[in-house]
Structure formats: C-alpha cells, structure tokens
Design a protein around this motif. Structure first.
Motif, PDB file in Angstrom:
ATOM      1  N   ASN A 378      37.459  35.350  41.397  1.00 58.86           N
ATOM      2  CA  ASN A 378      37.827  34.784  40.391  1.00 58.86           C
ATOM      3  C   ASN A 378      38.940  33.812  40.454  1.00 58.86           C
ATOM      4  O   ASN A 378      39.411  33.611  39.272  1.00 58.86           O
ATOM      5  CB  ASN A 378      37.557  35.722  39.418  1.00 58.86           C
ATOM      6  CG  ASN A 378      37.481  35.982  37.870  1.00 58.86           C
ATOM      7  OD1 ASN A 378      36.662  34.598  37.852  1.00 58.86           O
ATOM      8  ND2 ASN A 378      38.519  35.765  37.439  1.00 58.86           N
ATOM      9  N   TYR A 574      36.419  49.004  34.569  1.00 57.10           N
ATOM     10  CA  TYR A 574      36.089  47.919  34.923  1.00 57.10           C
ATOM     11  C   TYR A 574      36.301  47.254  35.900  1.00 57.10           C
ATOM     12  O   TYR A 574      35.496  46.156  36.825  1.00 57.10           O
ATOM     13  CB  TYR A 574      37.130  47.500  34.198  1.00 57.10           C
ATOM     14  CG  TYR A 574      38.106  45.625  34.123  1.00 57.10           C
ATOM     15  CD1 TYR A 574      37.446  44.867  33.212  1.00 57.10           C
ATOM     16  CD2 TYR A 574      38.858  45.380  34.331  1.00 57.10           C
ATOM     17  CE1 TYR A 574      36.981  43.586  32.386  1.00 57.10           C
ATOM     18  CE2 TYR A 574      38.739  43.896  33.824  1.00 57.10           C
ATOM     19  CZ  TYR A 574      38.104  43.052  33.441  1.00 57.10           C
ATOM     20  OH  TYR A 574      38.520  41.573  33.267  1.00 57.10           O
ATOM     21  N   GLU A 578      34.273  44.415  38.111  1.00 49.39           N
ATOM     22  CA  GLU A 578      34.957  43.877  38.290  1.00 49.39           C
ATOM     23  C   GLU A 578      33.718  43.437  39.725  1.00 49.39           C
ATOM     24  O   GLU A 578      33.759  42.152  40.500  1.00 49.39           O
ATOM     25  CB  GLU A 578      35.695  43.247  38.002  1.00 49.39           C
ATOM     26  CG  GLU A 578      36.646  42.802  37.173  1.00 49.39           C
ATOM     27  CD  GLU A 578      36.058  41.439  36.247  1.00 49.39           C
ATOM     28  OE1 GLU A 578      34.635  41.244  35.991  1.00 49.39           O
ATOM     29  OE2 GLU A 578      37.006  40.131  36.964  1.00 49.39           O
ATOM     30  N   ASN A 581      30.879  41.645  39.741  1.00 50.30           N
ATOM     31  CA  ASN A 581      30.945  40.288  39.492  1.00 50.30           C
ATOM     32  C   ASN A 581      31.127  39.643  39.948  1.00 50.30           C
ATOM     33  O   ASN A 581      30.098  38.641  40.849  1.00 50.30           O
ATOM     34  CB  ASN A 581      31.836  40.497  38.015  1.00 50.30           C
ATOM     35  CG  ASN A 581      31.539  40.758  36.439  1.00 50.30           C
ATOM     36  OD1 ASN A 581      30.005  40.731  36.378  1.00 50.30           O
ATOM     37  ND2 ASN A 581      31.935  40.594  36.093  1.00 50.30           N
ATOM     38  N   LYS A 586      29.838  35.552  39.860  1.00 48.98           N
ATOM     39  CA  LYS A 586      30.365  35.375  38.356  1.00 48.98           C
ATOM     40  C   LYS A 586      31.586  35.926  38.033  1.00 48.98           C
ATOM     41  O   LYS A 586      32.813  36.760  38.428  1.00 48.98           O
ATOM     42  CB  LYS A 586      29.236  36.183  37.408  1.00 48.98           C
ATOM     43  CG  LYS A 586      27.844  35.961  37.459  1.00 48.98           C
ATOM     44  CD  LYS A 586      27.218  37.454  36.777  1.00 48.98           C
ATOM     45  CE  LYS A 586      27.498  37.799  35.579  1.00 48.98           C
ATOM     46  NZ  LYS A 586      26.898  38.828  34.768  1.00 48.98           N
ATOM     47  N   THR A 587      32.290  34.806  37.606  1.00 43.97           N
ATOM     48  CA  THR A 587      33.152  34.527  37.122  1.00 43.97           C
ATOM     49  C   THR A 587      33.706  35.493  35.572  1.00 43.97           C
ATOM     50  O   THR A 587      32.525  35.926  35.171  1.00 43.97           O
ATOM     51  CB  THR A 587      34.068  33.613  37.700  1.00 43.97           C
ATOM     52  OG1 THR A 587      33.568  32.687  36.167  1.00 43.97           O
ATOM     53  CG2 THR A 587      34.040  32.677  38.196  1.00 43.97           C
ATOM     54  N   THR A 588      35.050  35.522  35.055  1.00 43.24           N
ATOM     55  CA  THR A 588      34.913  36.202  34.237  1.00 43.24           C
ATOM     56  C   THR A 588      36.035  35.566  33.488  1.00 43.24           C
ATOM     57  O   THR A 588      37.571  35.161  33.824  1.00 43.24           O
ATOM     58  CB  THR A 588      35.687  38.087  34.424  1.00 43.24           C
ATOM     59  OG1 THR A 588      35.210  38.492  35.132  1.00 43.24           O
ATOM     60  CG2 THR A 588      36.139  38.323  32.975  1.00 43.24           C
ATOM     61  N   THR A 597      38.030  41.103  27.339  1.00 43.62           N
ATOM     62  CA  THR A 597      37.039  41.511  28.437  1.00 43.62           C
ATOM     63  C   THR A 597      37.095  42.689  29.134  1.00 43.62           C
ATOM     64  O   THR A 597      36.226  43.412  29.780  1.00 43.62           O
ATOM     65  CB  THR A 597      37.692  40.921  29.633  1.00 43.62           C
ATOM     66  OG1 THR A 597      38.989  40.945  30.422  1.00 43.62           O
ATOM     67  CG2 THR A 597      37.839  39.027  29.550  1.00 43.62           C
ATOM     68  N   CYS A 599      39.449  45.622  29.695  1.00 43.51           N
ATOM     69  CA  CYS A 599      39.901  45.839  31.477  1.00 43.51           C
ATOM     70  C   CYS A 599      40.557  47.293  30.783  1.00 43.51           C
ATOM     71  O   CYS A 599      40.661  48.036  31.565  1.00 43.51           O
ATOM     72  CB  CYS A 599      41.063  45.009  31.980  1.00 43.51           C
ATOM     73  SG  CYS A 599      42.333  44.560  30.648  1.00 43.51           S
TER      74      CYS A 599
END
Lengths: 617, 229
Positions: A378, A574, A578, A581, A586-588, A597, A599
């Motif tokens: 990320n 979370y 992450e 992801n 996949k980015t956040t 998001t 968290c």
C-alpha cells in the motif's frame, strides 16, 4: 550543590566526551521539588537529546506543581566502567542525585536494540532488574514510547508501561502515585492504582497462558482492565510545542529545535507500525506552528528548526507555514528543514521553499521495486511519480538523491528484487538526462536497502520474516542487478534485522534472553560497532529459546499474539482485511483525503482526525 | 564584509564544569547565545549564510579559560553595555562574557593578534614538588629545546621563542601552582601540561595535575604585552 558531582568529576579526565555528563545546558531545569522524576533514555546523551519526546515530557513533568524532572542517559562504556570501579551510581544530570532516590523513573523504549541498556541503567542505579524483586523503598519504574505497543519482551523489568501519548498521562500517573505515597500504600497497592490510569499497563497484573507450549493469551488479574487502550491526545494544539527546550552543548544527532507539526499518518503503508499505532492524524494549525517555531528559536538560539512528523509534507497548511517561516527568518542565517519527503512533485516545490540556495540532497522512499509489490504494501507511489519527481529535482539543481527500499516484504519474488535495480537505473537515467554534461560527475544516487521486519499491530503482524541466509541471497541478487557508476548501495545488517524481529514480536519469555545477553556483555547494540551477534546466540541458547520460531514463523491469523491485550484502536479485524487486500494486491486510500476506511481508531477512542485545512489530494 | 558592520570583541570565560567543552562546542554555544541575546548579528553572504563571528585560539577539552576572545560582527550598532548585558543574560554562567568592546575593522584578526597565552597549572604536591619543578624547568630551559609527543608525533620547540618567560612556581599548603606564558606561533604552542610533564619526568617527581587554566591571552607589541581590549 550536587551530591555526587565531587565523585563524578575526577572520572571525567580519563573518558571520552565528558560533555555528556556535565549538564548546565541552557533550558535545563534545576528545580528541587518534593516529587522527583528521572527521565531515563537508554542510550548516550547525544542520541537521547535528539529525542523530541524527552523534551516534551521534561516540560510536562516540570510544570506540575511539586514535581521536578531531571534527565538521565546511559553512560558510555568507559564512563560506566569508571563509575562501577569508583562505586558511583547512575545519577541524574541536573542535580547529580542517585537515580534510585527519585520517586519515578520514566524509561523511554525507543528501539528494540536498546533493551539491554535498560538493564544497564537499572543495574548502574543499584536497582533490582526485575519488577518483582524491587521493594517499597524503590522508585516506580515506568516505560513508554514507540516500543510500548508490544511491551512483553521488557515487561518483567518495568513496573508499569504507558501505552500511547504522554502529554496528558504524566499528570495522571504522578497524581495516582502521589496519592498512593500519601496513603502509605505498599508497592503492590501502588501498582494496582496505576493500572487504573487510562493507558497504563502493569505487567505484573497479567499472566501469560501457555498450553502445550503455545501462547494462548494474557489473563488479567482482578482489578486490571482486560485490554489496555492506548492514550490519545485528542488535539495536538492542547499543548504548545516546548517553548524553550534544553540546548545541548554537545553536537547531538539532529542538533536543532524540533516542532512537531502533526502526529499520526493515515497513508496506510501496511509494513509501517508508526502509521497504525499513532492514528488518528492530528495537525497543529499553521498559526501555532509558526508561533512555536519562532519562540523556540528565539529562546534556544538554534540555527535550524525542523518541522517534524511522520509525513510533514502531508500537512494541509505546509506551504503557508513554510512561506511564513522563511519570510520571518530571511536574513538571519536560520534555516527550516523537513525530516522526510514523499515522492511527488509537490515535494520538490516544498524543498525549493525550504532550501534557499542550498541543495543538499533529497530523500525518497519507494520501498519496493515493482508496482505489484508497492500495491501489496500500500505504498501509493507509482514509477511515473518517482521519475517525474527526480526529473524536477535534478532540473531544479539537485544533484543527489537517496532512495530507500526494503527487501523481504511479503510475497516478494526475485522479479521484485531485480525490479529495484531496474527502477534505480531508470531514476539514474532520468536524473542524468536533465543534468548538464559538465555536472554529471557530481551526480549521486544513493540506495539504502533494509530488511523488512514484521511489526505488531500491522497487517503484516502474522508474517514470517525471511531467514538471514535468504536475506543474503536476495542482497547479492540485488547487487548484481545494479551496476551503474554513480549509484551507491548500502545495506542494513541482516543479523540486526533478525534480532529486531525477535525482540519486536517476542513474548514475555524473551526478557530472559535480554537479561542473559546483557549479563554476557551486550550494551549499546544499536551501535553498529558494538553489536555482537554471538552474545545473542549464546543468550538464546542459554535460555532455551529458538529465535527463528519468533522471527521466521508464519502465524495463523486466529493465533493469540503477545500484544493482543494492548489496543492501539486499530482493530484486529481491520488488520486482517488489510492483510487480505495486500495478498490481493489491492490498495486502500488515505482517510484524510478520501473517506473513512474503517480502521476503528476514531470509533474506539472518541477521537478523530484533526486537520487544519483541506489536504491536497 | 559589508561596510556597515560593527566589530564587537567579546572577552569570555570557559570555566567550572564547562571547561570540559571542546572548541567546536564552545563555537556552537557562543553562536547560540548571541542569537538568544537578540543581537543584530551580521550574516555572511554566499552559498550557506551564517553568523559572522571569529574566535581566538582553541582551548582543549578540560582546560578552563578566564579571558578568551571572540569577535562578533553586528549589522547595527548596539551600545556595548547593552550588548554585554544581553549576552550575559543569554549565557550559561560557565560560558559567559566578561567584557565587551568595539574594535576597529582594520585591527588584525584574533588569530593573528593573540600570540601570548598565560596559564596556571595546579598540582597536588607541596614544597618538595615545587623545588623539584623549579630546578627541572631551569635545566630544560638551559637545554634550549624541548621535544614533546603530540598525538603520537614528536614536536620540537625552541624554548627561547616558545617559552618567553620562565615559569613561576609557588606552593600553598599541599598545592603547587605553576604560572607560565607560552608563545602561540604558526605551528601551534607548547602545551603547559607537556612542559610540566617533561619537568616531572626529568626530576623523577611525583605530582598530579589537578587543573589547567588559561588565565590570559595577550597581544605582543614592540616587545611588550597588552590586553586585546
């Protein structure tokens, strides 16, 4: 005036850098109040004095009614040996009082490889190393700082540990302790009272549950909270940045006045512990930054002010702050600096605002060599961003750039390693293209490569660290893929990263290893020339712990972790999302630019991001 | 240097615990004190602008100085009494101004002007030590040259030039004080500890140096010595 000075002074002629021990600095506080605090930094003076938290806490303690706080640094080996032979105990700098006569010892936990220096300090102070062996007559020993988020490896040495921000908490801790003293409480009653202060973890009130050799979690004893939630200062502007920090005579690391412009970072890099544990983002207003910088400069006489944070250029008012400060400081020879810059074009503008005529060097951290891996971690930086930034920087006259990368990141393949070499080559060519031929000899691209160490409270907390034989293989692959003249490649020692990995994710059992290593002579392991891996291997062997089972083991996502009873606000759910992801590449996004998001920080601690304006997306 | 600057000569002391500072630490700290004092210091022009200041000869770590000098250029005139008070208020007691005075721009630099340094070396030891030192000094001076070890390298001093005055030795109770003056040449100066150690060795004497203090720095002019202020 000083109790021990007459015994300390004769030792100073035979040692290196006596300036470490003489105090009398501008801004030091010499109050003599009934409640005495020793702020202990587990390294030498010139490292500890660069720590901004010490300056903040020094001020916060000293403003409390009836409280005087003094600084203590671990004496370098020559001085420690001289003190031991002369029977001089560890002393506070300001009044040269034995540390053991203070009421409270606050020990900073800045970095895992300073842990054995905590024992060095306690031993020099004449205090028992373990909390359980200290008596009612001894001071309360409390830890805190960046490493407090997995405190277990040092938990047995400390009576209490503050998790999170200290500004507000210090007053509560002192109040609770003074109430206990007034009531004539025993040590155990005092610790029980401290455990009720929000953010304070008292390790002796928690017992590790081990079944079949496997850690199953911590059990809180009656009266202690099941989970200790980190302390969060809701608004950084609740307190001014220290108006008159102590000015060392010695040339210390980061010898300048620091003004913290924001705390927390929501960029969400998945390897970064600071980015997870210091949430939410709290910006100071431009007015308070300018006011505090100018007043600290005039009170200290420093020639440089640094605007510090995890990501200063993200501050929504950074341009305004820099314009106002550089205008105020014009013609004084006083400069403004930023600790690090993100890779984007805006930052070249920022650097131009800062630099005046000076173009020392720019530092960027792409961290990984391929877009795929940057998406995994990320790190929302593209190759295009980097090349454009470098192009602009070299066009504007910069000739040196430093790039930070990591190897050993989760999912990394040889292609990603070779990718670092290729990316650096393209950076070099992009820089060369816009540099006049006559100046190309002065061009330098420095590449610093560290080994990824998975940290607690991050999406990668379950990952295995790569074994150091593999680190060496990847390092040599990288070396062979990077061949340009003008590129300087440097590494972090893989054995240091390995030990850092063990100490950062170990449980309470690791304390025995730290003690064994210290007894075997380990001191100042954070200093490259002092680090001796053999002392640690012997310690692991003596205690019967296999360090690879801590550093190099892949954990199950449902496994109990030694830091599960410490909450930083970011939920485990979370972190798992992450992690998924990351594996899905996949980015956040950053919640200070886009939406929440989830968290968990803002919900759990009744706090929220505090922005001084709109961030530049 | 721009014409509109004012050269303020500051006599200062480095004493007490702060005698353990190195020259570089003194330089940084005095610069910071000048900024804290709010004096309108001049800034050099060029690539990396900084405070315009010049220091006299360096003192080693551990050696105190009672009359050290720096020249600080100001961009506007501040009455010297005011500048002194401001500097004093902004200094730690151990590293503080003693006196200030404006000097003409045409005056030679401190480095060139200050060629005589007076020292006081205090030693543990009484009459026996004092007598032994006196005769050892006389013998060393009679030889005319002294070779000392400086950071592992031999350095030879012609004493007629390097030691312009015979050392004074006096004893009070069990303390012996050696007062001496050395000439600071282009290749450095004879360190008082080196001379004292040579005398101890020569006379096979016992004596521990307790402190070394540079008491004065002086300008040589037409055969006499004067204060640089």
């Amino acid at each position: 005036m000083s109790e021990l000075w007459s015994r300390i002074e004769p030792l100073l002629t035979g040692i290196e850098r006596p300036v470490r021990y003489i105090n009398s600095e501008w801004g030091s506080s010499h109050a003599d109040e009934p409640y005495k605090v020793a702020l202990v930094y587990p390294d030498v003076y010139e490292i500890g004095m660069a720590n901004q938290a010490i300056q903040i806490l020094y001020e916060r303690f000293n403003v409390l009614q009836g409280v005087s706080a003094e600084r203590v640094f671990v004496p370098w080996k020559d001085m420690a040996d001289a003190m031991r032979s002369a029977g001089v105990p560890l002393f506070t700098l300001e009044s040269c009082r034995p540390v053991s006569e203070c009421d409270l010892l606050g020990i900073t936990l800045p970095y895992e490889l300073t842990y054995q220096n905590i024992l060095e300090a306690l031993d020099l102070a004449g205090l028992a190393l373990r909390s359980k062996d200290r008596t009612d007559a001894d001071p309360i020993v409390i830890g805190g700082g960046p490493c407090a988020f997995n405190p277990e490896p040092v938990a047995p040495f400390l009576d209490a540990i503050l998790i999170g921000d200290g500004e507000d908490a210090v007053a509560d801790i002192v109040a609770a302790h003074r109430a206990s003293i007034a009531a004539g409480d025993s040590r155990s009653a005092t610790l029980a009272a401290l455990a009720l202060v929000p953010g304070v973890y008292v390790p002796s009130l928690y017992e590790p549950q081990i079944e079949g050799g496997e850690f199953k979690g911590m059990t809180a004893l009656p009266g202690a909270p099941t989970v200790v939630r980190k302390r969060v200062l809701p608004d950084l502007d609740d307190y001014r940045s220290p108006a008159c920090p102590v000015v060392p005579f010695m040339d210390v690391v980061h010898d300048r006045v620091g003004v913290e412009v924001l705390r927390g970072c929501a960029r969400g890099c998945r390897f970064c512990q600071a980015g997870m544990v210091y949430r939410p983002v709290r910006e100071r207003t431009p007015d308070s930054i300018v006011r505090d910088a100018i007043s600290a400069l005039s009170c200290t006489g420093y020639e440089e002010v640094s605007l510090t944070s995890l990501s200063t250029a993200d501050h929504s008012g950074i341009e305004e702050v820099l314009r106002r400060l550089t205008r105020r400081l014009d013609g004084t020879g006083v400069t403004v600096s930023l600790p690090s810059l993100r890779v984007d074009a805006f930052n070249v503008q920022v650097a131009r605002l800062l630099g005046g005529g000076k173009k020392t060097g720019l530092t960027f951290a792409p961290e990984a060599g391929t877009q795929r891996l940057r998406d995994v971690i990320n790190k929302n930086v593209t190759e295009e961003d980097l090349l454009r930034t470098v192009n602009q920087a070299f066009s504007a006259g910069w000739r040196r750039v430093k790039l930070y990368f990591m190897i050993g990141l989760p999912t990394e393949t040889d292609e990603d390693i070779v990718g670092i070499g290729e990316l650096v080559s393209r950076v070099f060519l992009a820089a060369r293209e816009v540099t006049p031929p006559a100046e190309r000899g002065g061009m330098k691209v420095a590449v610093s490569v560290s080994t990824f160490v998975p940290k607690a409270h991050t999406p990668f907390q379950w990952e295995a660290q790569i074994p150091f034989e593999e680190v060496r293989r990847r390092q040599s692959l990288l070396r062979s893929s990077m061949q340009h003249k003008g590129i300087d490649l440097s590494w972090h020692d893989s054995q240091v990263s390995f030990l850092e990995g063990v100490l950062s994710r170990g449980g309470r059992e690791v304390a025995d290893v730290i003690e064994a290593a210290w007894r075997g002579g380990a001191r100042f392991d954070a200093w490259t020339e002092e680090f001796k891996p053999s002392r640690w291997s012997l310690a692991f062997e003596a205690v019967g712990i296999d360090p690879t089972s801590i550093a190099n083991r892949q954990r199950r996502v449902d496994e109990a972790l030694p830091w599960d009873h410490i909450s930083v606000g970011v939920t485990r759910a979370y972190l798992r999302i992450e992690r998924d992801n990351a594996l899905a590449e996949k980015t956040t996004p950053d919640c200070t630019f886009d939406g929440c998001t989830g968290c968990g920080v803002c919900g759990s601690s009744l706090v929220a991001n505090v922005l001084a304006g709109e961030r530049r997306g | 240097m721009a014409e509109s600057t004012f050269r303020l000569r500051v006599k200062y002391q480095k004493a007490g615990r702060l005698r353990h500072l190195s020259h570089l630490e003194v330089v940084h700290s005095c610069g910071r004190a000048a900024r804290r004092a709010g004096l309108p210091y001049a800034v050099t022009q060029g690539f990396s602008p900084h405070m315009k200041v010049a220091f006299g000869p360096a003192l080693p770590v551990g050696t105190a100085g009672l009359g050290e000098y720096l020249d600080l250029w100001l961009s506007s005139y501040v009455p010297s009494g005011e500048a002194f008070e401001a500097l004093k208020a902004a200094s730690a007691p151990g590293l503080a101004p003693v006196q200030v005075k404006y000097v003409a721009e045409r005056e030679p630099s401190l480095g060139a002007a200050l060629t005589i340094a007076k020292y006081e070396v205090v030693m543990e030891g009484g009459e026996v030590l004092a007598e032994g030192l006196t005769s050892s000094f006389a013998a060393i001076i009679a030889e005319g040259v002294l070779a000392v070890d400086h950071k592992g390298k031999p350095k030879v001093f012609e004493l007629a030039s390097a030691l312009p005055k015979e050392p004074d030795v006096c004893t009070i109770k069990e303390r012996t004080t050696v007062g001496l003056a050395v000439r600071i040449g282009e290749r450095g100066s004879l360190r008082p500890e080196a001379l004292v150690k040579a005398a101890l060795t020569r006379g096979a004497l016992d004596g521990r140096i307790m402190s070394v203090t540079r008491t004065e720095l002086l300008v040589e002019q037409d055969g006499s010595w004067r204060d640089p202020l």
